[in-house]
Design an enzyme around this catalytic site. Structure first.
Site, PDB file in Angstrom:
ATOM      1  N   GLU A 241       0.925  -1.084   0.001  1.00 57.67           N
ATOM      2  CA  GLU A 241      -0.286  -0.378  -0.317  1.00 57.67           C
ATOM      3  C   GLU A 241       0.243   1.150  -0.424  1.00 57.67           C
ATOM      4  O   GLU A 241       2.115   0.999   0.493  1.00 57.67           O
ATOM      5  CB  GLU A 241      -1.296  -0.004   1.081  1.00 57.67           C
ATOM      6  CG  GLU A 241      -1.809  -1.114   1.048  1.00 57.67           C
ATOM      7  CD  GLU A 241      -3.071  -1.223   2.293  1.00 57.67           C
ATOM      8  OE1 GLU A 241      -4.361  -1.557   1.976  1.00 57.67           O
ATOM      9  OE2 GLU A 241      -3.105  -0.248   3.703  1.00 57.67           O
TER      10      GLU A 241
ATOM     11  N   CYS B  66       3.842   8.655   0.365  1.00 57.62           N
ATOM     12  CA  CYS B  66       4.813   8.231   1.629  1.00 57.62           C
ATOM     13  C   CYS B  66       4.433   6.492   0.877  1.00 57.62           C
ATOM     14  O   CYS B  66       3.081   5.885   0.380  1.00 57.62           O
ATOM     15  CB  CYS B  66       3.517   7.813   2.639  1.00 57.62           C
ATOM     16  SG  CYS B  66       3.477   6.929   4.252  1.00 57.62           S
TER      17      CYS B  66
ATOM     18  N   CYS C 297       6.294  -6.135   7.712  1.00 57.95           N
ATOM     19  CA  CYS C 297       7.283  -6.338   8.835  1.00 57.95           C
ATOM     20  C   CYS C 297       7.773  -7.052   9.767  1.00 57.95           C
ATOM     21  O   CYS C 297       6.923  -7.851  10.211  1.00 57.95           O
ATOM     22  CB  CYS C 297       6.871  -4.984   9.056  1.00 57.95           C
ATOM     23  SG  CYS C 297       7.554  -3.564  10.396  1.00 57.95           S
TER      24      CYS C 297
ATOM     25  N   CYS D 274       6.085  -3.655  16.504  1.00 62.07           N
ATOM     26  CA  CYS D 274       6.380  -2.501  17.157  1.00 62.07           C
ATOM     27  C   CYS D 274       4.378  -3.250  17.772  1.00 62.07           C
ATOM     28  O   CYS D 274       3.141  -3.376  16.467  1.00 62.07           O
ATOM     29  CB  CYS D 274       5.764  -1.581  16.776  1.00 62.07           C
ATOM     30  SG  CYS D 274       7.475  -0.999  16.130  1.00 62.07           S
TER      31      CYS D 274
ATOM     32  N   CYS E 177       0.886  -0.796  15.425  1.00 65.52           N
ATOM     33  CA  CYS E 177       1.062  -1.336  14.091  1.00 65.52           C
ATOM     34  C   CYS E 177       0.569  -2.433  13.195  1.00 65.52           C
ATOM     35  O   CYS E 177       1.009  -3.569  13.722  1.00 65.52           O
ATOM     36  CB  CYS E 177       2.732  -0.618  13.954  1.00 65.52           C
ATOM     37  SG  CYS E 177       3.324  -0.444  11.500  1.00 65.52           S
TER      38      CYS E 177
ATOM     39  N   SER F  25      11.565   7.439   8.074  1.00 64.34           N
ATOM     40  CA  SER F  25      12.010   6.810   9.384  1.00 64.34           C
ATOM     41  C   SER F  25      13.274   5.926   9.181  1.00 64.34           C
ATOM     42  O   SER F  25      12.414   4.795   8.772  1.00 64.34           O
ATOM     43  CB  SER F  25      10.082   6.685   9.073  1.00 64.34           C
ATOM     44  OG  SER F  25       9.923   6.226  10.938  1.00 64.34           O
TER      45      SER F  25
ATOM     46  N   LEU G 120      10.305   6.743  18.470  1.00 64.53           N
ATOM     47  CA  LEU G 120      10.606   6.801  19.505  1.00 64.53           C
ATOM     48  C   LEU G 120       9.383   5.982  19.778  1.00 64.53           C
ATOM     49  O   LEU G 120       9.235   4.595  21.468  1.00 64.53           O
ATOM     50  CB  LEU G 120      11.031   7.677  20.643  1.00 64.53           C
ATOM     51  CG  LEU G 120      11.429   8.261  21.933  1.00 64.53           C
ATOM     52  CD1 LEU G 120      12.959   7.983  21.499  1.00 64.53           C
ATOM     53  CD2 LEU G 120      12.111   9.561  21.746  1.00 64.53           C
TER      54      LEU G 120
ATOM     55  N   ASN H 179      -3.200   5.693  16.336  1.00 65.44           N
ATOM     56  CA  ASN H 179      -4.685   5.874  14.856  1.00 65.44           C
ATOM     57  C   ASN H 179      -5.481   4.358  14.886  1.00 65.44           C
ATOM     58  O   ASN H 179      -4.683   3.630  15.294  1.00 65.44           O
ATOM     59  CB  ASN H 179      -4.105   6.202  13.574  1.00 65.44           C
ATOM     60  CG  ASN H 179      -3.553   7.540  12.958  1.00 65.44           C
ATOM     61  OD1 ASN H 179      -4.453   7.873  13.240  1.00 65.44           O
ATOM     62  ND2 ASN H 179      -2.849   7.405  12.542  1.00 65.44           N
TER      63      ASN H 179
ATOM     64  N   CYS I 110      -0.508   7.088   9.616  1.00 67.57           N
ATOM     65  CA  CYS I 110       0.579   6.265  10.790  1.00 67.57           C
ATOM     66  C   CYS I 110      -0.150   5.526  10.911  1.00 67.57           C
ATOM     67  O   CYS I 110      -0.655   5.295  11.654  1.00 67.57           O
ATOM     68  CB  CYS I 110       1.617   7.813  11.642  1.00 67.57           C
ATOM     69  SG  CYS I 110       2.344   7.090  12.212  1.00 67.57           S
TER      70      CYS I 110
END
Length: 356
Positions: free
Chosen positions: A93, A106, A113, A117, A120, A192, A216, A291, A334
């Site tokens: 995406e 973006c 991934c 995290c 996410c 990032s 962070l 989000n 995000c």
């Protein structure tokens, strides 16, 4: 197809060497680069200013990689999310963002991934593979063609950890900023990372004029270990010195991304601890109210809590802003990008790639 060379993966210098090896004149490399990186031609046969004999020889040794747009979703604020299919059937995406200063894309750098995290969506379903430089580049090129609008900035913040695909991402950056390609200004590139310390030191040595954004999300190791597994390998005692070194080597300000999660990392104490951690650095804090992700049960703090957090940082002379929310209604903000299409196929869901 795997035995052929994707011309979009080659720099001008590599294109030149490739052609010389084929026994062709080196000046043809600039012609090919123009077709591939600016005009976005789909087929070698369409490079009409090349001799037919060269096009035929190229077709036997190379191809032009091209992402296919499976679907577009339009957000209320003008944000567009694209679902791209790769040559091997995987998908990523990518997001188009309209700003008053220009248009931004973006990009994703990996299929899935591996960083894990907890807030996410990109890590849900795990990691599949890295993208090549040409696959990252084509996300920008295809959107520029689709929108018929100049892309003036690129944010390397989509699915995947960019510094975990270091060489391909660096090559993409050099391609996207090249005069023979889309010629995006280096200062309009943001990269990032969740905090891969060795790669931050390595990137510092490149002395690129891009903006480094470090995720962070917590002001201490105990909390960051829970939210971001990478912290167990590269704790704050290693990450913060790496950031200092990056600033020293490049002279560039670092942005610290801090996702605010209700009753997790949003207290007055957390804000004060964060201020102590980074006070005096050439940095800026980007506050992001979390989000929504369907599989996660995180909630946003109140507007008052977000403002209080920001005020505490600024009172301690740490510049901070609250990120403008864009694309949340289409899961394009995000932390919301993911490998949905593949997950849909694996679980028998909708083949359009956008699960309910």
């Amino acid at each position: 197809m795997s035995a052929l060379t994707n011309l979009k993966d080659l720099s001008l210098e590599e294109l030149t060497a490739f052609l010389i090896e084929l026994g062709e004149k080196s000046f043809r490399a600039k012609q090919i680069a123009d077709w591939v990186f600016k005009k976005g031609v789909a087929e070698i046969a369409d490079m009409t200013n090349l001799p037919l004999s060269l096009r035929e020889r190229l077709s036997k040794t190379a191809y032009i990689g091209r992402l296919e747009i499976i679907k577009e979703q339009q957000g209320r604020d003008g944000t567009t999310k694209y679902l791209f299919e790769l040559a091997d059937g995987n998908t990523v995406e990518t997001v188009f963002l309209k700003h008053n200063y220009g248009n931004s894309v973006c990009v994703s750098t990996q299929v899935g991934c591996k960083m894990g995290c907890l807030f996410c969506a990109s890590t849900i379903g795990g990691f599949y593979r890295n993208l090549s430089p040409g696959e990252i580049y084509d996300q920008v090129l295809r959107i520029e063609q689709n929108k018929k609008k100049r892309i003036s900035s690129v944010v390397i913040m989509g699915s995947g950890e960019p510094l975990d695909n270091y060489e391909a991402v660096l090559k993409f950056i050099r391609l996207i900023t090249a005069p023979y390609a889309l010629n995006v200004g280096m200062r309009h590139i943001t990269l990032s990372t969740c905090g891969l310390v060795p790669q931050i030191y390595k990137l510092a040595e490149e002395k690129l004029a891009l903006t480094l954004s470090v995720s962070l999300h917590a002001p201490n190791n105990e909390l960051r270990n829970k939210l971001m597994p990478v912290n167990r390998k590269y704790p704050l005692e290693e990450l913060i010195p790496a950031c200092h070194e990056y600033i020293k080597k490049t002279g560039r300000r670092i942005t610290f991304e801090y996702t605010l999660i209700k009753d997790v990392n949003d207290s007055q104490g957390h804000a004060e601890e964060l201020a102590r951690l980074i006070k005096g650095m050439l940095c800026h804090v980007n506050l992001i109210p979390v989000n929504p992700v369907a599989e996660r049960r995180w909630y946003r703090p109140s507007t008052e809590t977000v403002k209080r957090f920001q005020t505490i940082l600024e009172r301690n002379r740490v510049p901070a802003t609250v990120r403008r929310e864009m694309g949340t209604d289409i899961d394009a903000a995000c932390g919301q990008l993911r490998r949905k299409y593949n997950l849909a196929l694996e679980t028998g869901g909708k083949k359009d790639g956008f699960l309910d």
